[in-house]
Design an enzyme around this catalytic site. Structure first.
Site, PDB file in Angstrom:
ATOM      1  N   HIS A 176     -21.223   5.440 -11.792  1.00  0.00           N
ATOM      2  CA  HIS A 176     -20.446   4.304 -11.312  1.00  0.00           C
ATOM      3  C   HIS A 176     -19.918   3.490 -12.500  1.00  0.00           C
ATOM      4  O   HIS A 176     -18.736   3.193 -12.596  1.00  0.00           O
ATOM      5  CB  HIS A 176     -21.341   3.456 -10.404  1.00  0.00           C
ATOM      6  CG  HIS A 176     -20.752   2.153  -9.968  1.00  0.00           C
ATOM      7  ND1 HIS A 176     -20.488   1.860  -8.652  1.00  0.00           N
ATOM      8  CD2 HIS A 176     -20.378   1.050 -10.666  1.00  0.00           C
ATOM      9  CE1 HIS A 176     -19.976   0.644  -8.566  1.00  0.00           C
ATOM     10  NE2 HIS A 176     -19.914   0.123  -9.776  1.00  0.00           N
ATOM     11  N   GLU A 177     -20.831   3.161 -13.418  1.00  0.00           N
ATOM     12  CA  GLU A 177     -20.429   2.348 -14.570  1.00  0.00           C
ATOM     13  C   GLU A 177     -19.412   3.070 -15.438  1.00  0.00           C
ATOM     14  O   GLU A 177     -18.453   2.485 -15.928  1.00  0.00           O
ATOM     15  CB  GLU A 177     -21.658   1.968 -15.389  1.00  0.00           C
ATOM     16  CG  GLU A 177     -22.576   0.980 -14.711  1.00  0.00           C
ATOM     17  CD  GLU A 177     -21.883  -0.331 -14.384  1.00  0.00           C
ATOM     18  OE1 GLU A 177     -20.951  -0.721 -15.106  1.00  0.00           O
ATOM     19  OE2 GLU A 177     -22.272  -0.962 -13.403  1.00  0.00           O
ATOM     20  N   HIS A 222     -15.973   2.734 -14.251  1.00  0.00           N
ATOM     21  CA  HIS A 222     -15.313   1.477 -14.648  1.00  0.00           C
ATOM     22  C   HIS A 222     -14.639   1.653 -16.015  1.00  0.00           C
ATOM     23  O   HIS A 222     -13.538   1.180 -16.237  1.00  0.00           O
ATOM     24  CB  HIS A 222     -16.330   0.338 -14.731  1.00  0.00           C
ATOM     25  CG  HIS A 222     -16.736  -0.204 -13.394  1.00  0.00           C
ATOM     26  ND1 HIS A 222     -15.835  -0.518 -12.400  1.00  0.00           N
ATOM     27  CD2 HIS A 222     -17.958  -0.487 -12.886  1.00  0.00           C
ATOM     28  CE1 HIS A 222     -16.493  -0.978 -11.336  1.00  0.00           C
ATOM     29  NE2 HIS A 222     -17.773  -0.959 -11.611  1.00  0.00           N
ATOM     30  N   HIS A 229     -14.326  -3.027  -6.807  1.00  0.00           N
ATOM     31  CA  HIS A 229     -14.983  -1.944  -6.061  1.00  0.00           C
ATOM     32  C   HIS A 229     -14.251  -1.701  -4.755  1.00  0.00           C
ATOM     33  O   HIS A 229     -13.468  -2.530  -4.322  1.00  0.00           O
ATOM     34  CB  HIS A 229     -16.444  -2.334  -5.761  1.00  0.00           C
ATOM     35  CG  HIS A 229     -17.247  -2.556  -7.005  1.00  0.00           C
ATOM     36  ND1 HIS A 229     -17.421  -3.796  -7.565  1.00  0.00           N
ATOM     37  CD2 HIS A 229     -17.880  -1.688  -7.813  1.00  0.00           C
ATOM     38  CE1 HIS A 229     -18.141  -3.687  -8.663  1.00  0.00           C
ATOM     39  NE2 HIS A 229     -18.430  -2.422  -8.841  1.00  0.00           N
TER      40      HIS A 229
HETATM   41 ZN   LIG Z   1     -19.237  -1.653 -10.527  1.00  0.00          ZN
END
Ligand SMILES: [Zn+2]
Length: 883
Positions: free
Chosen positions: A205-206, A209, A287
């Site tokens: 997830h990170e 980004h 998100h």
């Molecule tokens: Zn996030």
């Protein structure tokens, strides 16, 4: 920062990302806002300089068509006071390696032969992390993206935070980023396989980004119309604010995202994908919106069942314009809101329709949407006031490491309720128990189950009874009994595709901390193998992978096991005996090369074994079969095979209603053979193609044995033995008697020899039936009988059916002798009985003058409600016993 201790710097081809168990970003953890304001100022100038002399970049792009897997390198730093055990170091190392090897498979880029250099000397830090001068002087070798990983102690429930810190103006993609890990969190957790699976999702997830999913990087996304970054000036083209149901919301409306969501939700009016509208500045707008896409990897908070890397992230990564290849074969299926329409997207649980995604109120006890566990519905901080079932850890069927240890559940023995916890277990509505003590437990069970490959059948395995149950229909109720005893029932899943998709996301033992899971198959890290990546290999090849040789007819799978087949997205390479990846555009392929596609991803269509997004002139996209299909002859532009929007004028075709007529051909031909104007291949309106003569006939002039078919606009042959048919080939009006065919109903049957009491018989292929009967026998429904049955009357030596009104009749179909039970006879006719509360007067039913009917219904309604109330109380008791 000068106290940093260098743990290890690995220049491997690896990359990574992170976040936390409950909320993904945290304002205090990494101050991104200030940094990006500064960076944007400097980058403006850099982009300006590069664009002034853009030919160099263009030349690079043209000369380098080849793409290579993204090389992710990283440094890990920790400070003196940061204690990390060896075991934790291995855990974190494996997390980073696994996440980065995932993105390395997912993304490919054009490479430069130069070192990856941090050109922001003016800043000398990466999101607050001080960079050593080597990195902006000599740069990092063999690296497309370099990440600085460091630690911080924080009491918050955050796992990690991350962001890009440099987007290279020449390559136009992020080349440096930072990840900050919460050491307090990592020291606290039980490092189980499930925990690794969740933490891996946080790192992925990170990393996403860093790779482009952030409003800070959207200014640098490439506008496909100009091939330039959107910049602050134009980012409004893809990032829009609007009001939706009294909430201020943001939407991403870039090309692929819009196409994907319209197809996914089944709503053509959606203008953009909603971003999370709740939470802190670092969660909000960064998100996907939780309520319309709950279990996605890029949802605003992690959820107990984990997040799916889905086609939404694929679409986003494509829309950044940063990455040359984004391989959709690495995406896993997601079902939340799929095909639920515009109402779902706009109004979620507030819509008039009821969706399985949401419960009506908080506090409902049920299986979760994915079926991976059970729990109580609650409204979370991101779900736009919609109650969703959230299992706790002890309510997760897949949490085998924790739950296999527990002997009791809700004060009843687990074994008695036949619970099973494993990566193969899912939640079912069921009340089974060994000794019928289940009455005090709610009707959910974790049961081991499997889907067949097509996802059309679910098999349930109950070890305690050594029993296998098979669900063949959605929602089917199966009785669990063994001939001696009944143990209760199991309700089959409501939607097989949804239920089975969960098995694609959860791999055996969560790949044992040594790999990632795609479509139900583990992809093991270097040095590991096995269907759950649990085994380490004794011998490594040059690439660091296990050396393995398969017996004849078997192929090396991604989990480094020998199998007869390859998983979806792979084909059998007969030479290397390995499952090889399909070209990123195909979802299925069969070799001999990776480009022999059999099936395509959501927004592409099959054309001559390749998958394309644009079918080209003369073709249209057949969405049902995901294929490019040819328009009708002479048509350049169409959206289906019935309506042409533009005819090929250059080749002599003119618009003819919805079709195209070739002006060269004879009058009644719409199209004809080349150079033969009187040999029609299709006909103008109200004419039908006689294929035997290649002429066009009007409605009544098809040859004998043919009928004019409106749909096909052709003369179509009647069924065998039929001389004349009308609306379809089996709608026959006369039969070929010279070949012994005779008409029964509207079909022709051939008469054959037969036995008494039949005199002549028909052959209708399935059985022999009578056509005529010997003396003193009568034909009834193709049988010979001595006497007509009840419901039939004798007419010209045949038994014919009475009208539906009569039970029996004589001489005529509606000359009744007796009536069905709910009717009565009057003057040889049958009449309906009057309803309760009515009486028969002169042939009509009229209301009885005085009645107690209303009172009765009222009482009935009241007692029904009492039952419901009792149920509710029972449910509450179950809940209490669970706590
Ligand atoms: Zn996030």
């Amino acid at each position: 920062m000068n106290k940093l201790v260098f743990i290890f710097q690995v220049i491997t081809n690896i990359v990574f990302a992170i976040e936390n168990t409950s909320v993904f970003e945290n304002t205090q953890f990494l101050d991104k806002n200030n940094y990006y304001q500064n960076v944007d100022q400097i980058m403006k100038q850099k982009y300006y300089e590069i664009n002034k002399n853009n030919t160099q970049r263009e030349r690079f792009m043209q000369q380098n068509s080849q793409t290579y897997p993204l090389r992710i390198t990283y440094d890990i730093f920790r400070e003196n006071d940061q204690q990390i055990t060896e075991e934790l170091e291995v855990y974190i190392g494996s997390l980073l390696d696994t996440a980065f090897s995932y993105y390395q498979s997912l993304l490919s880029v054009k490479q430069t032969d130069q070192n990856n250099t941090f050109y922001l000397k003016e800043l000398n830090n990466c999101l607050g992390f001080l960079i050593k001068s080597d990195d902006f002087v000599t740069g990092i070798e063999e690296s497309d993206l370099h990440l600085y990983v460091s630690f911080k102690y924080s009491d918050s429930d955050l796992i990690a935070s991350a962001g890009h810190c440099y987007i290279d103006p020449f390559l136009q993609r992020p080349t440096f980023g930072r990840i900050l890990l919460n050491l307090s969190y990592f020291q606290k957790i039980n490092r189980t396989n499930l925990q690794f699976f969740r933490d891996l999702q946080s790192i992925m997830h990170e990393t996403l980004h860093i790779l482009g999913f952030s409003t800070a990087s959207m200014n640098y996304w490439i506008d496909p119309e100009t091939n330039e970054p959107y910049t602050f000036k134009n980012v409004h083209k893809i990032l829009k604010q609007k009001m939706l149901n009294d909430r201020e919301v943001s939407e991403i409306s870039s090309t692929n995202i819009v196409k994907t969501i319209r197809e996914y939700y089944g709503c053509d009016s959606i203008e953009g994908m909603l971003l999370e509208n709740q939470g802190s500045d670092y969660t909000k707008n960064q998100h996907w919106e939780r309520s319309i896409l709950m279990n996605e990897l890029m949802s605003g908070s992690s959820n107990p069942e984990g997040g799916v890397f889905s086609l939404f992230n694929i679409a986003l990564l494509r829309d950044t314009g940063f990455w040359d290849v984004v391989d959709e074969n690495l995406a896993n299926p997601i079902y939340w809101g799929k095909n639920q329409g515009c109402q779902f997207y706009e109004n979620k649980c507030q819509a008039d329709l009821k969706y399985d995604e949401f419960e009506d109120i908080d506090g409902i006890f049920d299986c979760s949407y994915t079926g991976e566990g059970f729990g109580v519905s609650q409204t979370d901080p991101f779900s736009d006031d919609c109650p969703i079932i959230y299992p706790t850890d002890s309510q997760l069927c897949i949490n085998y490491e924790q739950n296999q240890q527990i002997n009791e559940i809700g004060n009843i023995s687990q074994n008695n309720l036949m619970f099973n916890f494993s990566t193969q277990s899912r939640c079912f509505k069921s009340n089974i128990s060994i000794d019928n003590s289940a009455a005090s437990f709610a009707d959910v069970r974790c049961l081991k189950s499997y889907c067949n490959e097509e996802g059309t059948q679910v098999t349930i395995q109950i070890d305690q009874l050594q029993m296998i149950l098979v669900c063949k229909e959605e929602g089917q109720t199966l009785l669990v009994e063994n001939g001696i005893k009944t143990y209760g029932k199991v309700i089959c899943p409501k939607s097989f595709p949804r239920f089975c998709s969960s098995f694609q996301n959860i791999c055996p033992q969560f790949c044992s901390k040594n790999g990632y899971c795609v479509k139900g198959k583990c992809h093991c890290n270097k040095g590991f193998f096995g269907d759950d990546c649990s085994q380490s290999c004794s011998e490594l090849n040059e690439e660091g992978q296990c050396t393995i040789k398969c017996p004849p007819g078997q192929y090396i799978n991604p989990d480094i096991t020998c199998q007869n087949d390859c998983p979806q997205g792979y084909f059998k390479n007969v030479q290397t005996k390995t499952c090889e990846k399909c070209h990123f555009s195909c979802s299925k392929c069969n070799g001999p090369t990776n480009q022999n596609c059999l099936d395509c991803h959501l927004l592409s269509y099959l054309q001559n074994n390749t998958c394309v997004t644009d079918c080209g002139e003369g073709y249209f996209q057949n969405k049902q079969f995901q294929k490019c299909q040819k328009c009708i002859e002479g048509c350049l532009k169409c959206s289906n095979d019935k309506i042409c929007q533009e005819c090929d004028g250059q080749n002599g075709y003119i618009q003819y209603g919805n079709l195209c007529k070739n002006t060269f051909c004879d009058l009644q031909c719409l199209t004809c053979e080349q150079d033969k104007k009187d040999k029609c291949t299709s006909c103008v309106q109200n004419f039908y193609l006689d294929k035997t003569q290649q002429t066009c006939q009007d409605r009544n002039n098809c040859p004998q044995g043919y009928y004019s078919d409106q749909e096909k606009r052709e003369c179509v042959e009647c069924d065998e033995g039929c001389l004349q048919c009308k609306y379809s080939s089996d709608d026959c009006q006369s039969c070929d008697e010279t070949k012994n065919y005779t008409l029964f109903g509207n079909k022709c049957f051939q008469l054959i020899n037969c036995f008494s009491p039949c005199k002549t018989c028909l052959d209708d292929s399935s059985s022999i039936k009578c056509a005529t009967c010997i003396n003193n026998y009568y034909l009834q429904e193709q049988e010979c009988v001595e006497q007509c049955s009840i419901g039939y009357y004798l007419h010209e030596n045949k038994c014919k059916k009475c009208s539906q009104n009569c039970e029996s009749c004589i001489n005529f179909p509606d000359n009744c002798l007796s009536c069905p039970q709910d009717k009565f006879l009057s003057n040889s006719k049958c009449y309906s009985k009057c309803m309760q509360g009515q009486i028969w007067v002169n042939g009509f039913c009229i209301d009885r003058p005085v009645t107690s009917y209303n009172l009765i219904t009222k009482n009935r309604a009241l007692s029904a409600r009492n039952n419901q109330f009792q149920l509710l109380i029972l449910c509450l008791l179950f809940l209490i016993s669970l706590i």
